[in-house]
Design a protein around this motif. Structure first.
Motif, PDB file in Angstrom:
ATOM      1  N   HIS A 163      -1.160   1.326   4.166  1.00 48.23           N
ATOM      2  CA  HIS A 163      -2.584   1.083   4.380  1.00 48.23           C
ATOM      3  C   HIS A 163      -2.781  -0.271   5.079  1.00 48.23           C
ATOM      4  O   HIS A 163      -3.517  -0.384   6.059  1.00 48.23           O
ATOM      5  N   ALA A 164      -2.056  -1.274   4.560  1.00 46.00           N
ATOM      6  CA  ALA A 164      -2.159  -2.622   5.140  1.00 46.00           C
ATOM      7  C   ALA A 164      -1.638  -2.640   6.581  1.00 46.00           C
ATOM      8  O   ALA A 164      -2.203  -3.315   7.447  1.00 46.00           O
ATOM      9  N   LEU A 165      -0.553  -1.873   6.824  1.00 47.46           N
ATOM     10  CA  LEU A 165       0.014  -1.808   8.189  1.00 47.46           C
ATOM     11  C   LEU A 165      -0.995  -1.169   9.143  1.00 47.46           C
ATOM     12  O   LEU A 165      -1.205  -1.645  10.254  1.00 47.46           O
ATOM     13  N   LYS A 166      -1.589  -0.102   8.680  1.00 44.07           N
ATOM     14  CA  LYS A 166      -2.531   0.650   9.517  1.00 44.07           C
ATOM     15  C   LYS A 166      -3.761  -0.200   9.843  1.00 44.07           C
ATOM     16  O   LYS A 166      -4.268  -0.180  10.957  1.00 44.07           O
ATOM     17  N   LYS A 167      -4.206  -0.949   8.848  1.00 46.40           N
ATOM     18  CA  LYS A 167      -5.412  -1.802   9.029  1.00 46.40           C
ATOM     19  C   LYS A 167      -5.083  -3.087   9.776  1.00 46.40           C
ATOM     20  O   LYS A 167      -5.953  -3.920   9.981  1.00 46.40           O
ATOM     21  N   ARG A 168      -3.792  -3.268  10.080  1.00 45.34           N
ATOM     22  CA  ARG A 168      -3.318  -4.486  10.755  1.00 45.34           C
ATOM     23  C   ARG A 168      -3.744  -5.753  10.011  1.00 45.34           C
ATOM     24  O   ARG A 168      -4.230  -6.718  10.605  1.00 45.34           O
ATOM     25  N   LEU A 169      -3.577  -5.729   8.711  1.00 43.51           N
ATOM     26  CA  LEU A 169      -3.890  -6.901   7.887  1.00 43.51           C
ATOM     27  C   LEU A 169      -2.842  -7.989   8.164  1.00 43.51           C
ATOM     28  O   LEU A 169      -1.769  -7.702   8.705  1.00 43.51           O
ATOM     29  N   PRO A 170      -3.133  -9.218   7.779  1.00 41.77           N
ATOM     30  CA  PRO A 170      -2.147 -10.294   7.996  1.00 41.77           C
ATOM     31  C   PRO A 170      -0.802  -9.973   7.328  1.00 41.77           C
ATOM     32  O   PRO A 170      -0.770  -9.307   6.288  1.00 41.77           O
ATOM     33  N   ALA A 171       0.270 -10.477   7.947  1.00 46.57           N
ATOM     34  CA  ALA A 171       1.631 -10.181   7.473  1.00 46.57           C
ATOM     35  C   ALA A 171       1.787 -10.441   5.973  1.00 46.57           C
ATOM     36  O   ALA A 171       2.416  -9.667   5.255  1.00 46.57           O
ATOM     37  N   SER A 172       1.190 -11.518   5.506  1.00 46.70           N
ATOM     38  CA  SER A 172       1.361 -11.867   4.087  1.00 46.70           C
ATOM     39  C   SER A 172       0.808 -10.759   3.175  1.00 46.70           C
ATOM     40  O   SER A 172       1.362 -10.484   2.115  1.00 46.70           O
ATOM     41  N   GLN A 173      -0.256 -10.111   3.604  1.00 46.58           N
ATOM     42  CA  GLN A 173      -0.855  -9.042   2.778  1.00 46.58           C
ATOM     43  C   GLN A 173      -0.048  -7.747   2.837  1.00 46.58           C
ATOM     44  O   GLN A 173      -0.125  -6.914   1.946  1.00 46.58           O
ATOM     45  N   ILE A 174       0.677  -7.587   3.921  1.00 40.63           N
ATOM     46  CA  ILE A 174       1.546  -6.400   4.033  1.00 40.63           C
ATOM     47  C   ILE A 174       2.802  -6.624   3.191  1.00 40.63           C
ATOM     48  O   ILE A 174       3.189  -5.777   2.380  1.00 40.63           O
ATOM     49  N   GLN A 175       3.380  -7.813   3.369  1.00 41.98           N
ATOM     50  CA  GLN A 175       4.655  -8.102   2.701  1.00 41.98           C
ATOM     51  C   GLN A 175       4.498  -8.320   1.191  1.00 41.98           C
ATOM     52  O   GLN A 175       5.485  -8.309   0.469  1.00 41.98           O
ATOM     53  N   LEU A 176       3.263  -8.413   0.770  1.00 42.25           N
ATOM     54  CA  LEU A 176       2.952  -8.503  -0.650  1.00 42.25           C
ATOM     55  C   LEU A 176       3.574  -7.326  -1.425  1.00 42.25           C
ATOM     56  O   LEU A 176       3.948  -7.450  -2.591  1.00 42.25           O
ATOM     57  N   TRP A 177       3.688  -6.211  -0.760  1.00 47.25           N
ATOM     58  CA  TRP A 177       4.161  -4.990  -1.428  1.00 47.25           C
ATOM     59  C   TRP A 177       5.670  -4.811  -1.362  1.00 47.25           C
ATOM     60  O   TRP A 177       6.220  -3.932  -2.019  1.00 47.25           O
ATOM     61  N   ASP A 178       6.323  -5.638  -0.543  1.00 47.64           N
ATOM     62  CA  ASP A 178       7.758  -5.425  -0.301  1.00 47.64           C
ATOM     63  C   ASP A 178       8.605  -5.516  -1.563  1.00 47.64           C
ATOM     64  O   ASP A 178       9.502  -4.697  -1.776  1.00 47.64           O
ATOM     65  N   ALA A 179       8.306  -6.499  -2.390  1.00 53.79           N
ATOM     66  CA  ALA A 179       9.155  -6.705  -3.580  1.00 53.79           C
ATOM     67  C   ALA A 179       9.119  -5.474  -4.487  1.00 53.79           C
ATOM     68  O   ALA A 179      10.169  -4.990  -4.942  1.00 53.79           O
ATOM     69  N   GLN A 180       7.930  -4.912  -4.701  1.00 51.60           N
ATOM     70  CA  GLN A 180       7.801  -3.706  -5.540  1.00 51.60           C
ATOM     71  C   GLN A 180       8.500  -2.512  -4.905  1.00 51.60           C
ATOM     72  O   GLN A 180       9.153  -1.719  -5.576  1.00 51.60           O
TER      73      GLN A 180
END
Ligand SMILES: Nc1ncnc2c1ncn2[C@@H]1O[C@H](COP(=O)(O)OP(=O)(O)O)[C@@H](O)[C@H]1O
Ligand SMILES: [Mg+2]
Length: 362
Positions: A163-180
């Motif tokens: 969702h964050a990728l599609k909305k082109r949100l800032p990288a930090s908001q996308i990578q927020l999900w990486d750890a999970q």
């Protein structure tokens, strides 16, 4: 023992109402085309999995001019009896276990471990990885109590990241999900790899029983959903970040896992005839059933729709012998009774189905 003793259905496709008391071995449903044979198999599958194998639109399962379908099963598990029920209207599903509302379909599925063989099952080899993932995850779900939770965590993180990728949100908001995502993916990977390793010897055994003409053993190659050359999934996500952003979704991960089946290094699909592909899928299901039985001390219940369309006479007999030997309760359909060898008549139960009406044969 996990067996289904009683099955009741109401307003399911063309079946107005039926109540069947199953036997512990062969249960055979015989009827002409469009009598409702697949509907009966579909109803049991729906109670066990919450979905149909024929349609993604559940309202189609409700009998025309009716507003609700109801399915009800009485099961034995070890020395306990469980009653599970499912009711569906066009917009609501209600699940019950032993009289109490059940929260999730997974709770129902855990009580009713069924496997399904239909004339479309050979698609497991032919089509994309989704069906093979479903096959593998059936096993992981029934073997590891953590699997369903990990899978839900993974799905949630993936959805948010995409969702964050599609909305082109800032990288930090996308990578927020990486750890999970990474944490769940790595654990899912271990469970899946372990499951496939355990399954393989049984697959080898059942391939030999069903296809003795093939002298080489099958190999299962599990693919986690990211290249093996990657240092780690975490690193791969980082390296692919720009690409993921461009595409608007997460390219690699557990949602892309697959199994490759090979004989002598060659893809199974290239080596096996259509008939052998069907036998291979039978071997996969029997392997899965046996492994489940070893693990849980509970046999699975095997649903087989239109067995004669699936296997020739010789292999029908071999399969039925194996099911008897493994003490697997089996519910099969056929257009004619004489196409199914009844190996233990005293234990077998037979019904005729006509226009959705089931009549037990004496
Ligand atoms: N929602 C429904 N309500 C009433 N009849 C239905 C519904 N869905 C399918 N049918 C009918 O049920 C019949 C049974 O089909 P099916 O289970 O495929 O039979 P079989 O497997 O014996 O060939 C078909 O005639 C089909 O048109
Ligand atoms: Mg049918």
């Amino acid at each position: 023992m996990s067996k289904i003793l009683q099955f009741q259905l109401q307003h399911f496709r063309n079946i107005e109402q039926a109540s069947l008391t199953f036997g512990e071995g062969l249960n055979l449903i015989v009827g002409d085309n469009a009598a409702g044979k697949t509907a009966l198999i579909e109803a049991i599958w729906t109670l066990a999995s919450g979905r149909s194998f024929r349609t993604a639109k559940p309202h189609q399962l409700i009998q025309q001019n009716q507003s609700e379908l109801v399915l009800f099963g009485t099961l034995t598990e070890a020395d306990r009896i469980h009653k599970i029920g499912l009711a569906r209207t066009s917009d609501k599903v209600t699940l019950k276990i032993d009289g109490e509302l059940a929260k999730t379909q997974a709770d129902m599925s855990a009580k009713l471990p069924v496997q399904l063989l239909t004339p479309e099952s050979h698609r497991l080899l032919e089509e994309g990885p989704k069906a093979r993932r479903q096959f593998m995850d059936w096993g992981c779900f029934h073997h590891n109590a953590d699997f369903i939770h990990l899978w839900r965590h993974y799905q949630r993180a993936l959805k948010q990241r995409n969702h964050a990728l599609k909305k082109r949100l800032p990288a930090s908001q996308i990578q927020l999900w990486d750890a999970q995502l990474v944490d769940a993916a790595e654990k899912i990977d271990v469970i899946r790899a372990d499951y496939i390793t355990r399954l393989t010897p049984y697959l080898v055994e059942f391939c030999q029983a069903l296809m003795p003409e093939i002298t080489v053993s099958p190999e299962c190659h599990y693919r986690p959903g990211w290249p093996k050359t990657a240092e780690s999934y975490r690193q791969l996500l980082a390296d692919n970040f720009a690409k993921d952003t461009l595409q608007g979704h997460t390219q690699y991960g557990s949602h892309r896992a697959d199994i490759k089946f090979r004989f002598n290094g060659q893809e199974a699909l290239m080596i096996l005839s259509r008939g052998q592909q069907k036998l291979f899928v039978c071997a996969l299901l029997l392997a899965q059933a046996t492994l489940y039985q070893q693990h849980s001390q509970n046999p699975v219940i095997m649903l087989i729709d239109d067995l004669p369309a699936e296997l020739d006479a010789k292999h029908r007999e071999t399969l039925l012998k194996l099911l008897n030997l493994l003490d697997i309760q089996h519910i099969l359909t056929s257009t004619a009774q004489d196409l199914i060898p009844v190996l233990e008549p005293e234990k077998a139960k037979i019904w005729r189905i006509q226009h959705g009406e089931l009549i037990e044969q004496q």
